[in-house]
Design a protein around this motif. Sequence first.
Motif, PDB file in Angstrom:
ATOM      1  N   THR A   1       0.879  -1.169   0.000  1.00 23.48           N
ATOM      2  CA  THR A   1       0.000   0.000   0.000  1.00 23.48           C
ATOM      3  C   THR A   1       0.911   1.212   0.000  1.00 23.48           C
ATOM      4  OG1 THR A   1      -1.660  -1.234   1.261  1.00 23.48           O
ATOM      5  CG2 THR A   1      -1.895   1.161   1.153  1.00 23.48           C
TER       6      THR A   1
ATOM      7  N   SER B   1       1.034   4.384  -0.348  1.00 22.29           N
ATOM      8  CA  SER B   1       0.872   5.645   0.377  1.00 22.29           C
ATOM      9  C   SER B   1       1.235   5.523   1.856  1.00 22.29           C
ATOM     10  CB  SER B   1      -0.550   6.166   0.219  1.00 22.29           C
ATOM     11  OG  SER B   1      -1.467   5.225   0.744  1.00 22.29           O
ATOM     12  N   ARG B   2       1.314   4.294   2.392  1.00 15.19           N
ATOM     13  CA  ARG B   2       1.648   4.090   3.806  1.00 15.19           C
ATOM     14  C   ARG B   2       3.160   4.137   4.054  1.00 15.19           C
ATOM     15  NH1 ARG B   2      -0.350  -1.432   5.780  1.00 15.19           N
ATOM     16  NH2 ARG B   2       0.414  -0.575   7.737  1.00 15.19           N
TER      17      ARG B   2
ATOM     18  N   ARG C   1       5.718   9.693   3.898  1.00 16.54           N
ATOM     19  CA  ARG C   1       4.384   9.697   3.321  1.00 16.54           C
ATOM     20  C   ARG C   1       3.806  11.090   3.503  1.00 16.54           C
ATOM     21  NH1 ARG C   1       0.481   8.901   7.344  1.00 16.54           N
ATOM     22  NH2 ARG C   1      -0.929   7.776   5.960  1.00 16.54           N
ATOM     23  N   SER C   2       2.613  11.332   2.932  1.00 14.70           N
ATOM     24  CA  SER C   2       1.984  12.649   3.023  1.00 14.70           C
ATOM     25  C   SER C   2       1.640  12.994   4.479  1.00 14.70           C
ATOM     26  CB  SER C   2       0.707  12.678   2.186  1.00 14.70           C
ATOM     27  OG  SER C   2       1.013  12.476   0.822  1.00 14.70           O
TER      28      SER C   2
ATOM     29  N   ARG D   1       8.160  11.495  -4.955  1.00 17.70           N
ATOM     30  CA  ARG D   1       7.315  10.315  -5.098  1.00 17.70           C
ATOM     31  C   ARG D   1       6.059  10.654  -5.866  1.00 17.70           C
ATOM     32  NH1 ARG D   1       6.038   8.239   0.687  1.00 17.70           N
ATOM     33  NH2 ARG D   1       4.517   6.902  -0.385  1.00 17.70           N
ATOM     34  N   ASP D   2       5.529   9.657  -6.560  1.00 12.46           N
ATOM     35  CA  ASP D   2       4.272   9.788  -7.273  1.00 12.46           C
ATOM     36  C   ASP D   2       3.389   8.641  -6.797  1.00 12.46           C
ATOM     37  OD1 ASP D   2       2.125   9.757  -9.048  1.00 12.46           O
ATOM     38  OD2 ASP D   2       3.357  10.372 -10.751  1.00 12.46           O
ATOM     39  N   ASN D   3       2.460   8.946  -5.904  1.00 14.58           N
ATOM     40  CA  ASN D   3       1.615   7.895  -5.324  1.00 14.58           C
ATOM     41  C   ASN D   3       0.714   7.246  -6.373  1.00 14.58           C
ATOM     42  OD1 ASN D   3       2.795   8.362  -2.865  1.00 14.58           O
ATOM     43  ND2 ASN D   3       1.007   9.384  -1.961  1.00 14.58           N
TER      44      ASN D   3
ATOM     45  N   ASN E   1       2.951   4.666  -7.942  1.00 14.15           N
ATOM     46  CA  ASN E   1       3.697   3.796  -7.024  1.00 14.15           C
ATOM     47  C   ASN E   1       5.196   3.859  -7.283  1.00 14.15           C
ATOM     48  OD1 ASN E   1       1.191   3.052  -6.071  1.00 14.15           O
ATOM     49  ND2 ASN E   1       1.533   0.853  -6.260  1.00 14.15           N
TER      50      ASN E   1
ATOM     51  N   TYR F   1       5.321   6.688   9.942  1.00 17.07           N
ATOM     52  CA  TYR F   1       4.427   7.837  10.006  1.00 17.07           C
ATOM     53  C   TYR F   1       5.081   9.033  10.687  1.00 17.07           C
ATOM     54  CZ  TYR F   1       0.878   4.389   8.822  1.00 17.07           C
ATOM     55  OH  TYR F   1       0.155   3.417   8.196  1.00 17.07           O
TER      56      TYR F   1
END
Length: 125
Positions: free
Chosen positions: A26, A28-29, A51-52, A70-72, A75, A100
């Motif tokens: 995943t 974005s995590r 991550r964001s 990065r380009d979510n 990926n 996080y």
Amino acid sequence: QLQASGGGLVQAGGSLRLSCVVSGYTFSRYALGWFRQAPGKEREFVAGITRSPVSTSYADSVKGRFTCSRDNAKNTVYLQMNSLQPEDTALYYCVAEVYYGDSAYLPQVLRGGSWGQGTLVTVSS
């Protein structure tokens, strides 16, 4: 799986962009980043991105020359390398880890993450 590409041979002062496509995660995590290992040297942290909301961290030796992004949607994590020098010659690895926290801890966090195969960057003088 982390699949890095974009390495090659470039003259000093030139540029390269490395890409790493991440699958089975995943995306974005994950915090993401790049390490490198030159012949006869230990593996070292180069750059990382959280991550964001996104923040980045760089080794002093590449600050102002390299940019990690990065380009979510794709990926993919990138490493834009400008003003390359012979001392940048190394095998470059992309790394991913669920994280996080703050970008200040990326070097330690990413070292324990999942690693892709390396892509070789050779800078000639």
